[in-house]
Design a protein around this motif. Structure first.
Motif, PDB file in Angstrom:
ATOM      1  N   GLN A   1       5.798  33.455  -1.552  1.00 35.92           N
ATOM      2  CA  GLN A   1       4.431  31.925  -0.892  1.00 35.92           C
ATOM      3  C   GLN A   1       4.039  32.453   0.098  1.00 35.92           C
ATOM      4  O   GLN A   1       4.288  33.081   0.497  1.00 35.92           O
ATOM      5  N   PRO A   2       2.592  33.036   0.174  1.00 32.46           N
ATOM      6  CA  PRO A   2       2.284  33.485   1.468  1.00 32.46           C
ATOM      7  C   PRO A   2       2.219  32.647   2.982  1.00 32.46           C
ATOM      8  O   PRO A   2       2.215  31.247   2.416  1.00 32.46           O
ATOM      9  N   GLU A   3       1.774  32.996   4.208  1.00 30.63           N
ATOM     10  CA  GLU A   3       2.119  32.589   5.067  1.00 30.63           C
ATOM     11  C   GLU A   3       0.644  31.697   4.975  1.00 30.63           C
ATOM     12  O   GLU A   3       1.382  30.404   6.458  1.00 30.63           O
ATOM     13  N   THR A   4       0.135  31.868   3.997  1.00 29.75           N
ATOM     14  CA  THR A   4      -1.286  30.057   4.593  1.00 29.75           C
ATOM     15  C   THR A   4      -0.940  28.880   4.202  1.00 29.75           C
ATOM     16  O   THR A   4      -1.116  28.485   4.432  1.00 29.75           O
ATOM     17  N   PHE A   5       1.052  28.727   4.073  1.00 29.05           N
ATOM     18  CA  PHE A   5       1.802  27.581   3.215  1.00 29.05           C
ATOM     19  C   PHE A   5       2.232  27.536   4.831  1.00 29.05           C
ATOM     20  O   PHE A   5       3.040  28.171   4.622  1.00 29.05           O
ATOM     21  N   LEU A   6       2.209  26.171   4.975  1.00 28.97           N
ATOM     22  CA  LEU A   6       3.522  25.556   5.753  1.00 28.97           C
ATOM     23  C   LEU A   6       4.754  25.854   5.600  1.00 28.97           C
ATOM     24  O   LEU A   6       5.290  25.724   6.789  1.00 28.97           O
ATOM     25  N   PHE A   7       4.891  25.967   4.661  1.00 32.51           N
ATOM     26  CA  PHE A   7       7.008  26.091   4.101  1.00 32.51           C
ATOM     27  C   PHE A   7       6.977  27.253   4.485  1.00 32.51           C
ATOM     28  O   PHE A   7       8.035  27.565   4.778  1.00 32.51           O
ATOM     29  N   GLN A   8       5.944  28.762   4.266  1.00 33.43           N
ATOM     30  CA  GLN A   8       6.746  30.414   4.743  1.00 33.43           C
ATOM     31  C   GLN A   8       6.316  30.193   5.906  1.00 33.43           C
ATOM     32  O   GLN A   8       7.242  31.419   6.588  1.00 33.43           O
ATOM     33  N   ARG A   9       5.705  29.467   6.731  1.00 37.33           N
ATOM     34  CA  ARG A   9       5.345  29.701   8.109  1.00 37.33           C
ATOM     35  C   ARG A   9       6.303  29.094   8.833  1.00 37.33           C
ATOM     36  O   ARG A   9       6.353  29.733   9.829  1.00 37.33           O
ATOM     37  N   LYS A  10       7.161  27.991   8.397  1.00 32.30           N
ATOM     38  CA  LYS A  10       8.550  27.186   9.100  1.00 32.30           C
ATOM     39  C   LYS A  10       9.354  28.120   8.522  1.00 32.30           C
ATOM     40  O   LYS A  10      10.244  28.536   9.610  1.00 32.30           O
ATOM     41  N   ILE A  11       9.735  29.321   7.491  1.00 35.38           N
ATOM     42  CA  ILE A  11      10.434  29.918   7.139  1.00 35.38           C
ATOM     43  C   ILE A  11      11.030  30.986   8.155  1.00 35.38           C
ATOM     44  O   ILE A  11      11.467  31.676   8.610  1.00 35.38           O
ATOM     45  N   LEU A  12       9.636  31.356   8.205  1.00 34.16           N
ATOM     46  CA  LEU A  12       9.304  33.197   9.242  1.00 34.16           C
ATOM     47  C   LEU A  12       9.939  32.431  10.506  1.00 34.16           C
ATOM     48  O   LEU A  12      10.457  33.125  10.942  1.00 34.16           O
ATOM     49  N   THR A  13       8.268  31.808  10.732  1.00 34.22           N
ATOM     50  CA  THR A  13       9.606  31.503  12.525  1.00 34.22           C
ATOM     51  C   THR A  13      10.600  31.142  12.565  1.00 34.22           C
ATOM     52  O   THR A  13      10.895  31.107  13.736  1.00 34.22           O
ATOM     53  N   SER A  14      11.390  30.476  11.615  1.00 32.48           N
ATOM     54  CA  SER A  14      13.000  30.335  12.093  1.00 32.48           C
ATOM     55  C   SER A  14      13.550  31.401  12.089  1.00 32.48           C
ATOM     56  O   SER A  14      14.846  31.408  12.707  1.00 32.48           O
ATOM     57  N   LEU A  15      13.161  32.525  11.612  1.00 30.58           N
ATOM     58  CA  LEU A  15      13.737  33.897  11.633  1.00 30.58           C
ATOM     59  C   LEU A  15      13.352  34.676  12.623  1.00 30.58           C
ATOM     60  O   LEU A  15      13.108  35.835  11.831  1.00 30.58           O
ATOM     61  N   ASN A  16      12.515  33.911  13.512  1.00 30.00           N
ATOM     62  CA  ASN A  16      12.143  35.087  14.349  1.00 30.00           C
ATOM     63  C   ASN A  16      10.412  35.877  14.033  1.00 30.00           C
ATOM     64  O   ASN A  16      10.610  37.015  14.462  1.00 30.00           O
ATOM     65  N   ARG A  17       9.724  35.247  12.954  1.00 30.20           N
ATOM     66  CA  ARG A  17       9.264  36.270  12.533  1.00 30.20           C
ATOM     67  C   ARG A  17       7.368  36.060  13.070  1.00 30.20           C
ATOM     68  O   ARG A  17       7.778  34.850  13.108  1.00 30.20           O
ATOM     69  N   SER A  18       6.568  36.847  13.353  1.00 24.63           N
ATOM     70  CA  SER A  18       5.379  36.087  14.134  1.00 24.63           C
ATOM     71  C   SER A  18       4.666  36.127  12.747  1.00 24.63           C
ATOM     72  O   SER A  18       5.011  36.523  11.256  1.00 24.63           O
ATOM     73  N   VAL A  19       3.602  35.349  12.280  1.00 25.14           N
ATOM     74  CA  VAL A  19       2.898  34.682  11.502  1.00 25.14           C
ATOM     75  C   VAL A  19       1.140  34.360  12.007  1.00 25.14           C
ATOM     76  O   VAL A  19       1.545  34.210  13.223  1.00 25.14           O
ATOM     77  N   GLN A  20       0.575  34.957  11.188  1.00 24.25           N
ATOM     78  CA  GLN A  20      -1.047  35.097  11.430  1.00 24.25           C
ATOM     79  C   GLN A  20      -0.995  32.833  10.930  1.00 24.25           C
ATOM     80  O   GLN A  20      -0.912  32.891   9.687  1.00 24.25           O
TER      81      GLN A  20
END
Length: 282
Positions: free
Chosen positions: A162-181
């Motif tokens: 799932q791309p970072e343009t979706f909220l679910f993916q962004r939430k998962i990435l930020t929970s792993l301390n990954r930056s998102v655009q």
């Protein structure tokens, strides 16, 4: 189905279609519409399908130049849904892209069914109507016979890749301390479907060869909000401006997916995939 052409094959939903068809023994020609556009995790995706003898990747130019008559009719899959969610819809305003695609779509001896994957906002009142007009304009230009076309309208889809343009993916990435655009919000938050569940039902309809327009849904009340709650997103706050009424259209058939994978299983699969992906990159 023996053969399929998938445009922009490495986009989210298109890629899942590609893998599912390859697993079913279908020959897939994946056509990249713009080779200059950066695709996240492209090398990793190529590794997943590149060893399959039934998969051939083409640039649009190479595909157009070497596009001989196939021995069997071909299904065509074009995901406007991906273009919309990835903010790449303006590629459809480029005639060097659209002209060869439209030419191919109108050569009847080559095609079986043409499947367009579309954002569900096209059948709802949406604040993104001007952007969505790009897709309706393309469909008007194509002017395809109704008996050759299946239109699949899709709400939020989630799962691996799932791309970072979706909220679910962004939430998962930020929970792993990954930056998102962060780009503008576009997903339909009135419903959500796990990609595997959606694919199972979409492939059944494709195999039925029955043309028409289909709006896919989970059949579960407030399912996007339930997924958001599992990820500890504030669903009540986020979805208010997206909860719009469907425009009346009796020609669009509502299709609940055949099965709904439990939220904890589907989202855990997505989270595990992200963790594995980043560990492999590192």
């Amino acid at each position: 189905m023996d053969k399929a052409v998938i445009f922009n094959v490495f986009d989210f939903v298109s890629f899942h279609f590609c893998k599912a068809l390859l697993n079913n023994g279908v020959e897939v020609n994946g056509v990249i519409l713009d080779m200059n556009q950066k695709e996240p995790y492209l090398d990793e995706k190529r590794l997943e399908v590149g060893r399959n003898a039934n998969f051939i990747e083409y640039s649009l130019t190479d595909w157009e130049e070497g596009n001989d008559q196939p021995t069997s009719k071909t299904n065509v899959i074009f995901s406007f849904y991906d273009l919309y969610m990835l903010h790449k819809e303006k590629i459809l305003e480029n005639e060097s892209v659209t002209n060869p695609v439209l030419k191919y779509l109108n050569e009847q001896e080559r095609k079986d069914l043409i499947i367009f994957l579309l954002p569900s906002q096209l059948v709802t009142r949406s604040k993104f109507s001007n952007t969505l007009n790009i897709f309706t304009d393309f469909l008007k230009k194509a002017n395809l016979p109704a008996e050759e076309v299946q239109l699949f309208y899709l709400p939020t889809l989630y799962g691996t890749w799932q791309p970072e343009t979706f909220l679910f993916q962004r939430k998962i990435l930020t929970s792993l301390n990954r930056s998102v655009q962060v780009q503008g919000e576009r997903e339909d938050r009135t419903d959500a479907l796990f990609i595997d569940d959606a694919l199972e039902t979409m492939l059944e309809i494709i195999e039925s060869k029955k043309p028409g327009s289909y709006l896919f849904e989970s059949g579960k009340k407030d399912y996007w909000k339930l997924c958001a709650k599992y990820l500890q997103l504030d669903g009540n706050q986020l979805d208010s401006e997206f909860r719009e009424k469907m425009v009346g259209n009796r020609q669009i058939v509502k299709v609940p997916v055949k099965s709904v994978t439990p939220i904890e299983d589907s989202l855990s699969k997505q989270m595990e995939h992200i963790q594995q992906l980043y560990s492999n990159i590192l």
